[in-house]
Design an enzyme around this catalytic site. Structure first.
Site, mmCIF file in Angstrom:
data_model
loop_
_atom_site.group_PDB
_atom_site.id
_atom_site.type_symbol
_atom_site.label_atom_id
_atom_site.label_comp_id
_atom_site.label_asym_id
_atom_site.label_seq_id
_atom_site.Cartn_x
_atom_site.Cartn_y
_atom_site.Cartn_z
ATOM 1 N N GLY A 18 0.826 -0.973 0.062
ATOM 2 C CA GLY A 18 0.005 0.028 0.013
ATOM 3 C C GLY A 18 0.805 1.073 0.007
ATOM 4 O O GLY A 18 0.721 2.221 0.463
ATOM 5 N N GLY A 20 1.405 3.364 -1.995
ATOM 6 C CA GLY A 20 0.256 3.764 -3.211
ATOM 7 C C GLY A 20 -0.479 5.004 -1.947
ATOM 8 O O GLY A 20 -0.492 5.594 -2.149
ATOM 9 N N ILE A 21 -1.169 3.783 -1.094
ATOM 10 C CA ILE A 21 -2.341 4.626 -1.099
ATOM 11 C C ILE A 21 -1.665 5.589 0.352
ATOM 12 O O ILE A 21 -2.356 6.517 0.714
ATOM 13 C CB ILE A 21 -3.049 3.363 0.131
ATOM 14 N N LYS A 191 11.916 -7.317 12.555
ATOM 15 C CA LYS A 191 13.713 -7.429 12.128
ATOM 16 C C LYS A 191 13.655 -7.130 10.453
ATOM 17 O O LYS A 191 14.588 -6.639 10.265
ATOM 18 C CB LYS A 191 14.455 -9.125 12.561
ATOM 19 N N ASP A 242 -3.991 -3.031 8.599
ATOM 20 C CA ASP A 242 -4.891 -3.484 7.609
ATOM 21 C C ASP A 242 -6.377 -2.628 7.917
ATOM 22 O O ASP A 242 -6.827 -2.453 8.845
ATOM 23 C CB ASP A 242 -5.431 -4.664 8.007
ATOM 24 N N CYS A 389 -16.159 0.925 -22.993
ATOM 25 C CA CYS A 389 -15.811 1.518 -24.365
ATOM 26 C C CYS A 389 -15.495 -0.142 -25.171
ATOM 27 O O CYS A 389 -16.384 -0.014 -25.678
ATOM 28 C CB CYS A 389 -13.326 1.167 -23.775
ATOM 29 N N MET A 392 -18.904 -1.308 -25.497
ATOM 30 C CA MET A 392 -19.696 -0.760 -25.681
ATOM 31 C C MET A 392 -19.569 -1.051 -27.110
ATOM 32 O O MET A 392 -20.723 -1.082 -27.760
ATOM 33 C CB MET A 392 -19.609 1.217 -26.037
ATOM 34 N N HIS A 520 -14.013 6.117 -21.030
ATOM 35 C CA HIS A 520 -13.849 5.530 -19.717
ATOM 36 C C HIS A 520 -14.002 6.834 -18.977
ATOM 37 O O HIS A 520 -13.149 7.474 -18.312
ATOM 38 C CB HIS A 520 -12.134 5.109 -20.007
ATOM 39 N N GLU A 522 -14.451 6.323 -15.985
ATOM 40 C CA GLU A 522 -14.697 5.322 -14.601
ATOM 41 C C GLU A 522 -13.150 6.612 -14.361
ATOM 42 O O GLU A 522 -12.493 6.795 -12.971
ATOM 43 C CB GLU A 522 -14.140 4.070 -14.364
HETATM 44 N N1 GLN Z 1 -10.338 -2.716 -27.612
HETATM 45 C C1 GLN Z 1 -11.246 -1.898 -28.501
HETATM 46 C C2 GLN Z 1 -10.099 -0.254 -29.077
HETATM 47 O O1 GLN Z 1 -8.974 -0.175 -29.356
HETATM 48 C C3 GLN Z 1 -11.525 -1.065 -26.682
HETATM 49 C C4 GLN Z 1 -10.669 -0.677 -25.979
HETATM 50 C C5 GLN Z 1 -10.847 -0.272 -24.290
HETATM 51 O O2 GLN Z 1 -11.829 -0.852 -24.519
HETATM 52 N N2 GLN Z 1 -9.763 0.640 -23.875
HETATM 53 O O3 GLN Z 1 -11.368 0.051 -29.908
#
Ligand code: GLN
Length: 548
Positions: A18, A20-21, A191, A242, A389, A392, A520, A522
Site C-alpha cells: 500500500g 500508493g495509498i 527485524k 490493515d 469502451c 460499448m 472511460h 471511470e
Molecule cells: N479494443 C478496443 C479498441 O481498441 C477497446 C479498447 C478499450 O476498451 N480500452 O478500440
C-alpha cells in the site's frame, strides 16, 4: 520561485503493502492542512509508459487528461486529491533514459561525457521540479516504485539523495515498511524493517518517518524498538494496520499525527489543523449503506494462475462504489470471467441474480463471445447495462447481430473478413498498426463530446457537452451509424466534428438503462464527486432490484 518542499515515499521489506495509498494519504493530509500539493509516481521499469503492458502483468492502465498511459497509483492520487495530473507527474526508467539520449543526440550536453551518474538523477530531479512548478506546489509527494534493495530503483534513490543535498531542510523521506506476524510465533516482528532501514542507509538515505504496515496496530514497545534500530524517534513510527477501506487510511495516519510530524521534518509551521471533515463524511457513507446492490462485472482479465486480479479494473470498481455510497447502498461486485460463460461454467441465465451488468474495456478475442451473450441477456431482460469502451463496442455488435439481423457483425479487431464490420479501426490508426507503432498511439486522453438533448446520457450528465478520457483504436463504423439507428439504437454522444460515436443507448421506452460509452468515464470519478453516469447506472440498478 516559491520555496518548495518534497516528500519521497519508498517501500521497505516487500511490495504490495500500500505504498500508493500511503502516498495518496500523505498528500491528502497535507492538502487538507491547507497546502498546495501534487504527487508523482516513478516506475522503475524500462517501458516508457504503462500503455504497452499486459493488464494481467501490470494492473490497470490509468489514462490522464493529456493522454499519458500511466500506473494505477496515479488514479489514486487523482481520486484522493481531486486534481487532474499530467504527464509531468509520471516517469519510468525508460522515459528518463529516452529523454537523456534525445538531449545527447541534440548536443544539449555540449560535448560532455554523459554518464548514468549524475546525468540520469539530474534528469529525474529536473522532472520532479518541473512537476512541482507546474502545480505551483508547496509540497510534492514522490513515490518511488519497487522496494529498497532492488537494483532497479537505486538510481531514483540517488536522485532523491541529491535533491536533498540541493534543498537541505526541504526534503523528507518516508519508508513504508511491513511487519509480519508469523502465525506460529504470534508476535509482530520488526527485524525485516530494521534490515530495510539499513539498506536504505546504504543508499545514503535516512528515513524521517516509518509507516509500519501490518495486519494489526503497532504497540509502543515495537515503536520504540524500530526507533532504536532505525535512528528515528518513536513518535515518527506510524501505525498502519490493515483496514477495510483504503479511504480510512488518511484518518488512521492522523491518529499518529503523521501530518504534524512531516511538517516538522520539512521545517514548515506546524499546528495547522487537519480538516478531514468532508473526507470523514464520505468515509462514513462507505460504511452506512444497508441495502446491497449486486452488480455483475463481466470481463476477461480476472484470472492470473489461481488468483483473481480485480486491480485490472480498479477505477471502474471505485467509480461504482462512489456512486453507490452517494445513494446509500452497498455495492457487491461479482467478477465473472467471460470465458466461463463461453464454456458454460457460468450459465448466462444466472445473471438474473444481479441488479445490473457492467462490461469494462478490453482488447482482443478472448472471452468476447461470452461478453456478447451477457449483453444480450441484459438487453432482452431489461436489466441495467453499462458498457465501457470495448463494452460499448460489443453492445453495438450484439445489437447488430440480434436486432439488425447481421449475424456475422463483428469488430475488425477480431475479424478482418466479416461482411458487417460494425466496429472498425479508426482511419488515423491504420498506419500505426501497419508500421507496428503500438506505444502511445491510440486515441488517448480527454476529448469533448456533444450529447443529444433528451437522451439518457444528456439527462444523466445534466449537460449537452462533456469531456471524457479515451483509450481506443476502433470506433463505430460511420457507414453503419444510420443503419443501426434505424433499428433503434441511438448514438446519443458524438465527437465535436460529429463523426465519431461516443455513446450508444437504447431509448427509455425500450429499456430502463442500456448505455455504452466509447470513453472511460471511470477515470474521472472521484470519492467526493461521484461520476454522473455511474450514478445514473447505480440508480437504475436500485430500481431494478426493487422490481425483482
Ligand atoms: N479494443 C478496443 C479498441 O481498441 C477497446 C479498447 C478499450 O476498451 N480500452 O478500440
Amino acid at each position: 520561485m516559491k520555496h518548495r518542499k518534497y516528500i519521497f515515499v519508498v517501500g521497505g521489506v516487500m511490495s504490495g503493502v500500500g505504498k500508493g495509498i500511503a502516498s495518496s494519504s500523505i498528500a491528502k493530509i497535507l492538502q487538507v492542512k491547507g497546502f498546495r500539493v501534487t504527487a508523482l509516481k516513478i516506475d522503475p521499469y524500462i517501458n516508457v509508459d504503462a500503455g504497452t503492458m499486459n493488464p494481467t502483468e501490470h494492473g490497470e492502465v490509468f489514462v490522464l487528461d493529456d493522454g499519458d498511459e500511466t500506473d494505477q497509483d496515479m488514479g489514486n492520487y487523482e481520486r484522493f486529491l481531486d486534481v487532474d495530473l499530467s504527464r509531468v507527474n509520471y516517469m519510468t526508467t525508460g522515459r528518463v533514459y529516452e529523454e537523456v539520449i534525445r538531449k545527447e543526440r541534440n548536443l544539449e550536453y555540449k560535448g560532455k561525457n554523459v554518464e548514468v551518474v549524475p546525468d540520469i538523477p539530474l534528469e529525474v530531479i529536473e522532472r520532479i521540479e518541473k512537476a512541482a512548478d507546474k502545480a505551483r506546489a508547496d509540497i510534492t509527494v514522490i513515490e518511488i516504485g519497487g522496494t529498497v534493495g532492488e537494483y532497479q530503483n537505486i538510481i531514483f534513490l540517488e536522485a532523491a539523495r541529491m535533491l536533498k543535498s540541493k534543498h537541505h531542510g526541504d526534503v523528507a523521506f518516508v519508508m513504508v515498511s511491513y511487519l509480519p506476524v508469523p502465525s506460529k510465533i504470534g508476535e509482530m516482528k520488526t527485524k525485516p524493517t530494521q534490515y530495510a532501514s539499513r539498506t536504505l542507509n546504504s543508499a545514503g538515505v535516512q528515513a524521517d518517518v516509518i509507516i509500519a504496515r501490518s495486519e494489526a496496530p503497532l504497540d509502543q514497545k515495537r515503536k520504540e524498538k524500530i526507533a532504536v534500530f532505525c535512528n528515528i524517534s518513536a513518535d515518527r513510527v506510524i501505525s498502519a494496520p490493515d483496514v477495510n477501506s483504503i479511504y480510512d487510511v488518511p484518518i488512521n495516519f492522523e491518529k499518529d499525527h503523521l501530518g504534524e510530524n512531516l511538517l516538522e521534518v520539512l521545517n514548515l509551521p506546524s499546528r495547522r489543523k487537519t480538516n478531514l471533515k468532508e473526507w470523514t463524511k464520505f468515509v462514513k457513507k462507505t460504511k452506512n449503506g444497508k441495502k446491497v446492490i449486486n452488480i455483475a462485472v463481466v470481463g476477461k482479465y480476472f484470472d492470473s494462475g489461481s488468483f483473481v486480479l480485480s486491480d485490472v479494473y480498479i477505477s471502474v470498481l471505485e467509480a461504482l462504489k462512489f456512486s453507490a455510497y452517494a445513494n446509500n447502498v452497498k455495492p457487491k461486485l461479482t467478477y465473472i470471467n467471460s470465458k466461463d460463460i463461453e464454456n458454460k461454467k457460468f450459465k448466462v441465465a444466472e445473471l438474473s441474480k444481479y441488479d445490473g451488468l457492467l462490461v469494462p474495456g478490453g482488447f482482443g478475442e478472448a472471452g468476447v463471445e461470452g461478453i456478447i451473450m451477457a449483453i444480450r441477456y441484459a438487453r432482452e431482460r431489461k436489466m441495467p447495462f453499462f458498457g465501457l469502451c470495448y463494452g460499448m463496442q460489443l453492445a453495438v455488435i450484439e445489437f447488430s447481430r440480434n436486432v439488425c439481423g447481421w449475424k456475422d457483425s463483428h469488430t475488425t479487431e477480431i475479424s478482418k473478413s466479416t461482411k458487417h464490420p460494425v466496429i472498425d479501426v479508426m482511419p488515423e490508426q491504420k498506419t500505426y498498426l501497419a508500421n507496428g507503432k503500438f506505444g502511445a498511439t491510440m486515441r488517448l486522453g480527454a476529448y469533448t463530446a456533444i450529447l443529444k438533448k433528451g437522451s439518457l446520457a444528456y439527462k444523466s450528465y445534466g449537460s449537452n457537452q462533456i469531456s471524457e478520457r479515451h483509450r481506443h483504436r476502433y470506433e463505430v463504423n460511420p457507414e453503419y451509424i444510420a443503419l443501426i439507428e434505424d433499428k433503434g439504437l441511438i448514438f446519443s454522444g458524438k465527437s465535436k466534428d460529429g463523426r465519431l460515436c461516443e455513446i450508444a443507448e437504447l431509448p427509455a421506452r425500450v429499456h430502463p438503462f442500456f448505455l455504452g460509452t466509447q470513453f472511460h468515464p471511470e477515470f474521472k470519478a472521484r470519492p467526493l464527486k461521484p461520476h454522473k453516469l455511474f450514478t445514473a447506472f447505480i440508480r437504475a440498478t436500485i430500481k431494478h432490484s426493487r422490481k425483482k
